[in-house]
Write an enzyme that holds these catalytic residues in place. Structure first.
Site, PDB file in Angstrom:
ATOM      1  N   ARG A   1       0.833  -1.216   0.000  1.00 35.42           N
ATOM      2  CA  ARG A   1       0.000   0.000   0.000  1.00 35.42           C
ATOM      3  C   ARG A   1       0.864   1.261   0.000  1.00 35.42           C
ATOM      4  NH1 ARG A   1      -2.072   0.617   6.244  1.00 35.42           N
ATOM      5  NH2 ARG A   1      -0.482  -0.692   7.170  1.00 35.42           N
TER       6      ARG A   1
ATOM      7  N   GLU B   1     -19.059   4.632   0.068  1.00 35.20           N
ATOM      8  CA  GLU B   1     -18.295   4.091  -1.066  1.00 35.20           C
ATOM      9  C   GLU B   1     -19.098   4.111  -2.362  1.00 35.20           C
ATOM     10  OE1 GLU B   1     -18.747   2.525   1.853  1.00 35.20           O
ATOM     11  OE2 GLU B   1     -16.759   2.597   2.781  1.00 35.20           O
TER      12      GLU B   1
ATOM     13  N   PHE C   1     -14.517  -2.992   0.456  1.00 39.12           N
ATOM     14  CA  PHE C   1     -15.443  -1.891   0.177  1.00 39.12           C
ATOM     15  C   PHE C   1     -15.247  -1.325  -1.232  1.00 39.12           C
ATOM     16  CE2 PHE C   1     -14.237  -1.335   4.846  1.00 39.12           C
ATOM     17  CZ  PHE C   1     -15.112  -2.326   5.245  1.00 39.12           C
TER      18      PHE C   1
ATOM     19  N   HIS D   1      -5.564  -3.634   1.661  1.00 38.93           N
ATOM     20  CA  HIS D   1      -5.993  -4.612   2.666  1.00 38.93           C
ATOM     21  C   HIS D   1      -6.735  -5.789   2.017  1.00 38.93           C
ATOM     22  CE1 HIS D   1      -4.871  -1.206   5.048  1.00 38.93           C
ATOM     23  NE2 HIS D   1      -5.192  -1.762   6.194  1.00 38.93           N
TER      24      HIS D   1
ATOM     25  N   ASP E   1      -8.562  -7.917  11.897  1.00 41.63           N
ATOM     26  CA  ASP E   1      -9.936  -7.438  11.716  1.00 41.63           C
ATOM     27  C   ASP E   1     -10.901  -8.560  11.350  1.00 41.63           C
ATOM     28  OD1 ASP E   1      -9.543  -4.846  12.446  1.00 41.63           O
ATOM     29  OD2 ASP E   1      -9.359  -4.048  10.420  1.00 41.63           O
TER      30      ASP E   1
ATOM     31  N   ARG F   1      -1.882  -4.874   3.111  1.00 37.26           N
ATOM     32  CA  ARG F   1      -1.530  -4.175   4.324  1.00 37.26           C
ATOM     33  C   ARG F   1      -0.157  -4.554   4.890  1.00 37.26           C
ATOM     34  NH1 ARG F   1      -3.611  -5.547  10.269  1.00 37.26           N
ATOM     35  NH2 ARG F   1      -2.893  -3.679  11.316  1.00 37.26           N
TER      36      ARG F   1
END
Lengths: 324, 280
Positions: free
Chosen positions: A13, A61, A86, A112, A120, A170
């Protein structure tokens, strides 16, 4: 053959963030939109340098994807930024109608991705995104393997006219491709030549495949390691060329076994050069919380899994040869 | 253009809607008829645009988006009649190999259309993006977006309303077709979401209202809206219309939302609508 050297450890990223900042300087038409994840997407440097070309859309989004299509109509080159989950599943219809079907020059940049999002958990660990995006007519799908390749890909997609899905991650992972490489959309890269098995890998699994290559070499197995950074359009010729030599294939990806790189390669093999194939991928399950390292082991995405798949597919090849 | 001339054009546009949907034996005549006066006013009176030289960006032109894409036969009619393409092409509506898809699309390069619509709730977001581009480009023209009132049930619409209001996208003019009808019945029956006026107002929009079937009111209100644009707030017109306006048996009901008239109904409808520009 491409040269590679382990030079550093960085997150992909951050390669996107660096590339986007460079693009800001190079091309005044580049605009960036983010849905409340500026730091996570490493878009903060762009925001700081080009506040008039950065659009904070909030946690909305669907609106972001529509706005991006609108910016493309207005002659801009919009880059959207949010997590891969998303960026795809949540907004599939917006991408389908307003971007893909309408042929808009939107760059959907997704961080991610995959299981290495980690703690998460499964709600955020999308493993179906490559499949969804590659099904859309006209969509280019890119999953670079390290910081340098992600940075180069970010620059390259701005120069290409059409919708693109750029997938990155990530965790901090090895940097091994050259710093100032030219990224050619749709061109597979051979990092190691071999004669016994072709390993087609994408994203974080490319380094794992190179590790697997060393283990296999110690076992006397010659593996060809090919980096498929562009899943669509696929470098079909490179795939066929390699399996004509090796006679079997392993695919490796941080994605569901369904819909991703494995399916893409299988499609080419059955049509052009049928050979045995094994799939290193998540086996039709959702992920869970854990560290990225723990999850890669638990879900079978390690170098050892690629080694085992290579040995198995070579066995199958030998069996088929002995039957014929 | 004179108001009476616009009314003449609107009558022909309504004929086109009836003939297209009858010819295709499908399509959405109800909402199309209801918005025919507005779209005529936009394309033949209000908007600055270049039908013969359509370009995607629409630089220094007013750019229109249709978010409720199902009223495509209306949009195709005003596009053709104002010069974007030959009105003979209206005969291909919804037929195989046509550029006039059931819902509007850019796929085959139909002039006048900048993004596909049909899956509801998306057009206003696109309009916001184009409006922001115009601001960056110092382009002084408006971005206009027509939405349906049933469409206000979509979540994305409120994301766009929230964004445009809070970020002061003041070169944006939204028009909501308030006909209180959707496929399953009246909006008040399906999902009675209440008055739109305080909702837009609380999100920071300037709210106007008009009768969308009275040409004089449309022209006055559009010009009023334009005068209120570029002052730090987006503007919305809540436009009361009658679904099926102009054809007596199609009015006062949701039943003609997505049903094409048969041979006899078409004859009956066309008898009520003057042919002013010549049928295609």
């Amino acid at each position: 053959m491409e040269k590679y050297t382990l030079s550093d450890r960085k997150d992909t990223r951050s390669g996107f963030g660096a590339g986007l900042l460079e693009l800001g300087k190079l091309n005044p038409d580049v605009v960036a939109l983010c849905a409340d994840l500026t730091g996570s997407l490493k878009m903060d440097a762009f925001e700081k340098a080009f506040p008039d070309r950065f659009f904070q859309v909030g946690i909305a989004e669907a609106n972001m994807m529509g706005m991006a299509a609108g910016f493309a109509i207005g002659g801009k080159i919009p880059f959207t930024g949010t997590f891969a989950n998303f960026s795809t599943g949540r907004v599939y219809d917006q991408i389908r109608q307003s971007i893909a079907y309408s042929g808009k020059n939107v760059k959907i940049c997704a961080s991610h991705a995959g299981i290495t999002l980690g703690e998460d958990g499964a709600t955020h660990q999308i493993l179906e995104d490559i499949g969804m995006m590659r099904m859309l007519p006209g969509m280019t799908v890119i999953n670079p393997c390290d910081y340098n390749q992600t940075r180069a890909a970010t620059l390259a997609i701005a120069a290409y006219k059409g919708p693109v899905y750029l997938r990155f991650g990530r965790p901090v992972v090895p940097v091994f491709t050259p710093a100032n490489q030219e990224f050619v959309i749709g061109k597979a890269l051979t990092f190691s030549e071999g004669s016994d098995v072709s390993v087609f890998a994408t994203g974080h699994l490319v380094w794992k495949a190179l590790e697997a290559c060393e283990i296999l070499k110690a076992k006397g197995i010659s593996a060809e390691i090919i980096n498929i950074h562009t899943i669509k359009p696929l470098d079909t010729a490179a795939v066929i060329r390699s399996v004509q030599k090796t006679g079997c294939a392993v695919t490796a990806e941080e994605h569901q076994i369904h819909g991703g790189l494995g399916d893409t390669i299988a499609h080419v093999l059955v049509r052009h050069h049928p050979v045995p194939q094994e799939f290193v991928a998540v086996q039709d399950t959702f992920g869970e919380s854990g560290t990225p390292e723990q999850l890669m082991i638990k879900y079978g995405l390690e170098a050892d899994n690629i080694v085992a798949a290579a040995e198995q597919v070579i066995q199958r090849k030998k069996l088929e040869l002995s039957h014929s | 253009m004179e108001t009476e001339k616009l009314k003449d054009i609107a009558s022909q546009v309504r004929r086109d809607i009836i003939r297209q949907t009858h010819g295709a034996n499908s399509g959405h005549p109800g909402g199309s008829l209801g918005c025919a006066d507005l779209m005529t006013a936009l394309y033949f009176g209000f908007m600055k645009h270049q039908p013969e030289k359509f370009d995607m960006e629409g630089k220094n032109q007013d750019v229109f988006f249709l978010s409720n894409g199902h009223i495509s036969p209306l949009w195709y009619s005003v596009l053709a009649r104002s010069g974007y393409f030959d009105s003979k092409e209206l005969a291909t509506f919804r037929k195989i190999n046509s550029r006039l898809q059931g819902h509007p699309a850019t796929h085959d390069g139909l002039p006048g259309i900048r993004v596909a619509s049909g899956s509801l709730g998306q057009g206003l977001s696109v309009a916001v993006g184009t409006a922001l581009s115009k601001k960056m480009n110092k382009d002084p023209q408006l971005v206009i977006c027509l939405c349906g009132d049933g469409e206000m049930e979509e979540g994305q619409i409120w994301e766009a309303i929230m964004y445009a209001g809070s970020k002061k996208v003041d070169n944006l003019l939204a028009i909501v077709d308030v006909n209180n009808q959707q496929i399953d019945g009246s909006v008040d029956h399906v999902l009675p979401y209440g008055d739109l006026r305080p909702k837009f107002d609380s999100f920071g929009w300037v709210v106007l209202q008009m009768d969308g079937n009275v040409m004089e009111d449309i022209l006055i209100t559009l010009n009023k809206a334009k005068a209120l644009n570029f002052q730090g707030q987006p503007v919305v017109i809540l436009m009361k219309t009658e679904m099926g306006q102009g054809v007596d048996f199609m009015m006062h009901s949701h039943k003609w939302h997505g049903v094409a008239p048969n041979e006899e109904q078409t004859k009956n409808a066309l008898a009520q609508l003057r042919e002013t520009l010549g049928d295609y």
